[in-house]
Enzyme design. Structure first.
Site, PDB file in Angstrom:
ATOM      1  N   GLN A 160     -10.809  -0.195   6.448  1.00  0.00           N
ATOM      2  CA  GLN A 160      -9.913   0.241   7.538  1.00  0.00           C
ATOM      3  C   GLN A 160     -10.616   1.205   8.496  1.00  0.00           C
ATOM      4  OE1 GLN A 160      -9.091   0.056   4.330  1.00  0.00           O
ATOM      5  NE2 GLN A 160      -6.909  -0.286   4.005  1.00  0.00           N
TER       6      GLN A 160
ATOM      7  N   ASP B   2       0.067   9.037   2.769  1.00  0.00           N
ATOM      8  CA  ASP B   2       1.047   8.003   2.415  1.00  0.00           C
ATOM      9  C   ASP B   2       2.290   8.584   1.763  1.00  0.00           C
ATOM     10  OD1 ASP B   2      -1.640   6.414   2.564  1.00  0.00           O
ATOM     11  OD2 ASP B   2       0.022   4.999   2.780  1.00  0.00           O
TER      12      ASP B   2
ATOM     13  N   LYS C 289      -5.414   7.187   1.175  1.00  0.00           N
ATOM     14  CA  LYS C 289      -6.361   6.133   0.786  1.00  0.00           C
ATOM     15  C   LYS C 289      -7.384   6.611  -0.237  1.00  0.00           C
ATOM     16  CE  LYS C 289      -6.340   2.715   1.810  1.00  0.00           C
ATOM     17  NZ  LYS C 289      -5.657   1.720   0.945  1.00  0.00           N
TER      18      LYS C 289
HETATM   19  O1  MRU Z   1      -3.709   0.678   2.494  1.00  0.00           O
HETATM   20  P1  MRU Z   1      -3.411   1.217   3.866  1.00  0.00           P
HETATM   21  O2  MRU Z   1      -4.363   0.732   4.904  1.00  0.00           O
HETATM   22  O3  MRU Z   1      -1.958   1.007   4.249  1.00  0.00           O
HETATM   23  O4  MRU Z   1      -3.628   2.783   3.720  1.00  0.00           O
HETATM   24  C1  MRU Z   1      -3.344   3.594   4.822  1.00  0.00           C
HETATM   25  C2  MRU Z   1      -3.684   5.024   4.643  1.00  0.00           C
HETATM   26  O5  MRU Z   1      -4.096   5.451   3.583  1.00  0.00           O
HETATM   27  C3  MRU Z   1      -3.404   5.944   5.805  1.00  0.00           C
HETATM   28  O6  MRU Z   1      -4.294   7.008   5.815  1.00  0.00           O
HETATM   29  C4  MRU Z   1      -1.967   6.494   5.692  1.00  0.00           C
HETATM   30  O7  MRU Z   1      -1.044   5.465   5.502  1.00  0.00           O
HETATM   31  C5  MRU Z   1      -1.584   7.302   6.878  1.00  0.00           C
HETATM   32  S1  MRU Z   1      -1.326   6.305   8.302  1.00  0.00           S
HETATM   33  C6  MRU Z   1      -0.769   7.292   9.560  1.00  0.00           C
END
Ligand code: MRU
Length: 357
Positions: free
Chosen positions: A204, A245, A256
């Site tokens: 990502q 999250d 993450k």
């Molecule tokens: O697995 P993902 O790509 O959904 O993980 C996303 C993250 O860890 C982001 O840092 C988190 O959701 C914050 S987004 C503003």
């Protein structure tokens, strides 16, 4: 121009349009979700991802769910479909609390309307579901901007900022959380460099964060996840800023996988570690990070790279998608309501209390 990750098109019979993030940065493709199954799959396979974007999308998913109702169905049936769809969409991913928060909010609104006015027509209920989803979307946009404005002061002239995963516009309905802080500092004319961790296994950071920052004209350097410690040792990093999250009542934060390691490295090097997140990412029902469910994802995300096998067939794999950073290692949590420095249960409760000035 900041990219728009998701958009509801039309009225109660409309659909949700997403940027298919699985295909970025190679291809910019829109994905139309016209039923809850397509949306469920989009969330699970990360076509739409990032805690706030998952929440807003799921809220619109309930508008899609209500489209299944026949004209002759009664209110009771409408509420049943809504409840079942909440349960279904909530099972798409377990960690980001925004998902459950948004589903609960829409469902509660519909139930309140139905119990206050039992003669409500089904179409009125469908409209109320869309209105609430739109409200969540609009509020998320405002929260993102406010987070950026509240946090931009932490990016000093000539700073080196390390970020992990993607907490940008692609991860929200607005201009992001961690990246919003960067966009606002950039707007103020400040010069700084962002180091974007590539963020294995799904990249990502390399695919999405680098893409967004480059489009915004912000100086960005992609680095492998295992380089962070050395960058810090060399004095290249003045602050770490990531999204979240789920944040427990005491400030422990799920983000993450790899974020925890960064917090420890930052502590070792005396570098402030910031979390940028909206109030919808807090889960005050749990005391600490130990209670946050961590999503486990498929082995092939780790054993293959761009479709090529990179580990022996049949090898065991451990693939948690998130980890928990301890509150004590977070210098501040930047929210739309203000900044919580040295977060703890009391300071978080105080900032999030409904009438906080
Ligand atoms: O697995 P993902 O790509 O959904 O993980 C996303 C993250 O860890 C982001 O840092 C988190 O959701 C914050 S987004 C503003």
């Amino acid at each position: 121009m900041i990219v728009q990750a998701l958009k509801w098109i039309g009225d109660t019979d409309g659909f949700l349009e997403l940027i298919d993030q699985r295909q970025l940065p190679g291809q910019f493709v829109k994905l139309q979700c016209r039923d809850t199954e397509t949306l469920f799959d989009a969330i699970k396979t990360l076509a739409v991802r990032g805690a706030p974007a998952i929440g807003v999308s799921a809220a619109y998913g309930l508008v899609l769910a209500m489209q299944k109702l026949a004209a002759g169905n009664n209110l009771e049936r409408g509420l049943k479909v809504l409840a079942e769809s909440c349960e279904y969409l909530a099972s798409s991913r377990p960690t980001a609390v925004n998902l459950f928060w948004a589903l609960d909010r829409v469902r509660t609104k519909a139930e309140e309307i139905a119990s206050a006015q039992p003669e409500t027509k089904l179409q009125t209920l469908r409209q109320a579901v869309l209105d609430e989803a739109n409200a969540i979307c609009r509020e998320d946009m405002d929260m993102c901007r406010q987070i950026g404005q509240n946090g931009q002061k932490y990016i000093k002239e000539d700073a080196g900022i390390l970020t992990h995963c993607n907490a940008g516009a692609l991860a929200t309905a607005g201009q992001g959380t961690a990246l919003s802080v960067m966009f606002e500092a950039h707007k103020k004319g400040r010069k700084f460099k962002v180091y974007a961790d590539e963020t294995r296994p799904l990249l990502q950071g390399a695919r999405l964060t680098a893409w967004e920052l480059k489009q915004a004209g912000i100086d960005v350097v992609v680095v492998c996840d295992n380089m962070a410690g050395w960058l810090m040792k060399q004095g290249l990093i003045s602050a770490v800023i990531t999204g979240a999250d789920r944040i427990a009542a005491n400030g422990d934060t799920a983000n993450k996988i790899g974020t925890y390691g960064l917090s420890i490295l930052a502590k070792e090097h005396g570098i402030p570690f910031y979390i940028a997140a909206p109030s919808s990412t807090f889960d005050l029902s749990i005391k600490s990070g130990a209670e946050i469910p961590i999503e486990q994802r498929a082995a092939d995300e780790v054993t293959t790279f761009a479709g090529t096998r990179t580990a022996p067939d049949g090898v065991d794999v451990y693939n948690p998608a998130f980890d928990i950073t301890e509150s004590q290692d977070i210098a501040a949590i930047i929210t739309e309501k203000g900044v919580i420095e040295n977060p703890n249960t009391e300071s978080i409760r105080e900032l999030l209390r409904p009438n906080h000035a």
